[in-house]
Design an enzyme around this catalytic site. Structure first.
Site, PDB file in Angstrom:
ATOM      1  N   ARG A  45       0.876  -1.183   0.000  1.00 34.95           N
ATOM      2  CA  ARG A  45       0.000   0.000   0.000  1.00 34.95           C
ATOM      3  C   ARG A  45       0.907   1.225   0.000  1.00 34.95           C
ATOM      4  NH1 ARG A  45       2.416   1.838   3.729  1.00 34.95           N
ATOM      5  NH2 ARG A  45       0.916   3.523   3.767  1.00 34.95           N
ATOM      6  N   ASP A 239      -1.791  10.861  -1.972  1.00 38.63           N
ATOM      7  CA  ASP A 239      -2.227   9.855  -2.947  1.00 38.63           C
ATOM      8  C   ASP A 239      -2.557  10.479  -4.292  1.00 38.63           C
ATOM      9  OD1 ASP A 239      -2.847   8.642  -0.157  1.00 38.63           O
ATOM     10  OD2 ASP A 239      -2.671   6.999  -1.591  1.00 38.63           O
TER      11      ASP A 239
HETATM   12  O1  MRU Z   1      -4.487   3.201   2.165  1.00 38.60           O
HETATM   13  P1  MRU Z   1      -3.000   3.383   2.053  1.00 38.60           P
HETATM   14  O2  MRU Z   1      -2.241   2.804   3.195  1.00 38.60           O
HETATM   15  O3  MRU Z   1      -2.478   2.932   0.702  1.00 38.60           O
HETATM   16  O4  MRU Z   1      -2.817   4.945   2.118  1.00 38.60           O
HETATM   17  C1  MRU Z   1      -1.522   5.475   2.052  1.00 38.60           C
HETATM   18  C2  MRU Z   1      -1.471   6.939   2.247  1.00 38.60           C
HETATM   19  O5  MRU Z   1      -2.460   7.608   2.379  1.00 38.60           O
HETATM   20  C3  MRU Z   1      -0.115   7.559   2.179  1.00 38.60           C
HETATM   21  O6  MRU Z   1      -0.025   8.667   3.021  1.00 38.60           O
HETATM   22  C4  MRU Z   1       0.133   8.026   0.729  1.00 38.60           C
HETATM   23  O7  MRU Z   1      -0.080   6.969  -0.167  1.00 38.60           O
HETATM   24  C5  MRU Z   1       1.484   8.563   0.545  1.00 38.60           C
HETATM   25  S1  MRU Z   1       2.671   7.273   0.547  1.00 38.60           S
HETATM   26  C6  MRU Z   1       4.189   7.847   0.170  1.00 38.60           C
END
Ligand code: MRU
Length: 357
Positions: A45, A239
């Site tokens: 993730r 994201d």
């Molecule tokens: O749901 P996730 O764990 O994939 O969400 C990740 C995040 O929100 C992070 O802060 C984002 O992807 C930045 S990672 C460098």
């Protein structure tokens, strides 16, 4: 370095983030459908890691294809890309990465004598290049952003934007790592990040791995810590960043940004250019993933909410650009007004690409 994901002869190997910090185990995805499952179930993730995983998924799908001619390979490529693109909707890196490998294959497909094995190698080479570029981008963000963090004091982060969310080093945590490497005396507050606990489980695990002092706090504790003067800066990942500078990141980020503004604390966002989506005008248009209610209703397989209670589980929220002190990218640091700053950086990048082509 923490081995978040790795291309091997047998397939793509992932550190299973659903098991951290209690178990350090690995999952081997031997076909593209397995890579899609790994992304969907959050074994891997974090936006940049999701992107490179998807690129490797496309490469794996193409490599395992039994297509006997280029046209047939393209039919399969379409299905492979659709399957991987349907995994998680918010991180734009996913779509960017799939398009990049698809484009590399298409560009070479017009050559008259190109063969299926040659195109398979094109796909693998492109995915491996993206892996290396991701680590280089994280290092560059660190170099650009380190000086923004205090020489000594505490920095709050939300979710996990570290080595585990990238191919290595991290975005927000990469900036923290770079500052520590340059002699800053930093302590990190890691928001636990309900409901999936990326902060409590992953950020704390990886920072302690690097001997960076870390304190986990429940998400609802940040406000009083800020008021007490315990936090000197906030840094998070992203994201998707819209063309106006609005930032989609893990649910709860918006609240942290509002709190930071109220307490006069700088709020930084570190993200590679692949997270910036110039085709999406504002945060309003960013699709927000809604995940299973069970992530909220259950804790360690035990139900903690009464049967029949309504449940919300949006995985991300949007922080309006006005709360963002600066956006740190591998190309430099951007400040408001973001629409103009982002357009200028995009134009600069296009010029550089044209000159080096
Ligand atoms: O749901 P996730 O764990 O994939 O969400 C990740 C995040 O929100 C992070 O802060 C984002 O992807 C930045 S990672 C460098």
């Amino acid at each position: 370095m923490i081995p978040t994901l790795e291309w091997t002869k047998a397939g793509v190997r992932f550190l299973d983030q659903t098991k951290l910090p209690l178990e350090e185990t690995y999952v081997l995805a031997t076909d593209y459908r397995a890579v899609a499952d790994v992304i969907r179930t959050m074994i891997v993730r974090g936006a940049p890691a999701i992107g490179v995983s998807a690129a490797m998924g496309v490469a794996l799908g193409v490599l395992r294809s039994q297509a006997t001619d280029v046209e047939q390979l393209h039919h399969e490529l379409h299905l492979i890309c659709e399957t991987l693109a349907a995994t998680r909707p918010t991180a734009v890196n996913l779509f960017w990465a799939i398009e990049r490998v698809r484009h590399a294959i298409r560009a070479r497909s017009t050559e008259p004598s190109i063969t299926v094995p040659q195109l398979q190698q094109v796909a693998v080479a492109e995915a491996l290049r993206m892996y290396d570029e991701d680590i280089a981008a994280c290092r560059a963000m660190g170099a650009h952003g380190a000086a923004l963090l205090p020489r000594s004091g505490s920095v709050l982060t939300h979710c996990n934007a570290g080595a585990l969310a990238t191919c290595g080093y991290g975005t927000a945590l990469g900036v923290i790592r770079a500052a520590v490497e340059r002699g800053h005396q930093l302590h990190v507050y890691a928001d636990e990040t309900r409901p999936y606990l990326q902060g409590a489980r992953l950020t704390a695990w990886e920072l302690l791995h690097d001997n960076i002092p870390t304190t986990v706090l429940c998400d609802n504790m940040a406000a009083s810590q800020m008021r007490a003067g315990k936090i000197q800066a906030v840094i998070v990942g992203a994201d998707r960043i819209a063309a106006n500078g609005d930032v989609a990141n893990k649910i709860g980020t918006y609240g942290v940004a509002v709190l930071a503004k109220e307490h006069g604390i700088p709020f930084y966002v570190a993200a590679p250019w692949s997270t910036i989506d110039m085709a999406t005008p504002t945060g309003e248009q960013i699709p927000i993933e809604e995940r299973a209610a069970r992530e909220v209703t259950h804790f360690h397989q035990r139900q903690i909410t009464p049967q029949g209670a309504g449940i919300l589980n949006p995985a991300f929220d949007v922080t309006p650009a006005k709360y963002v002190t600066a956006i740190i990218t591998e190309r430099g640091v951007l400040r408001a007004p973001y629409p103009a700053a982002l357009r200028a950086m995009e134009a600069e990048q296009k010029t550089t690409a044209a000159v080096s082509a």
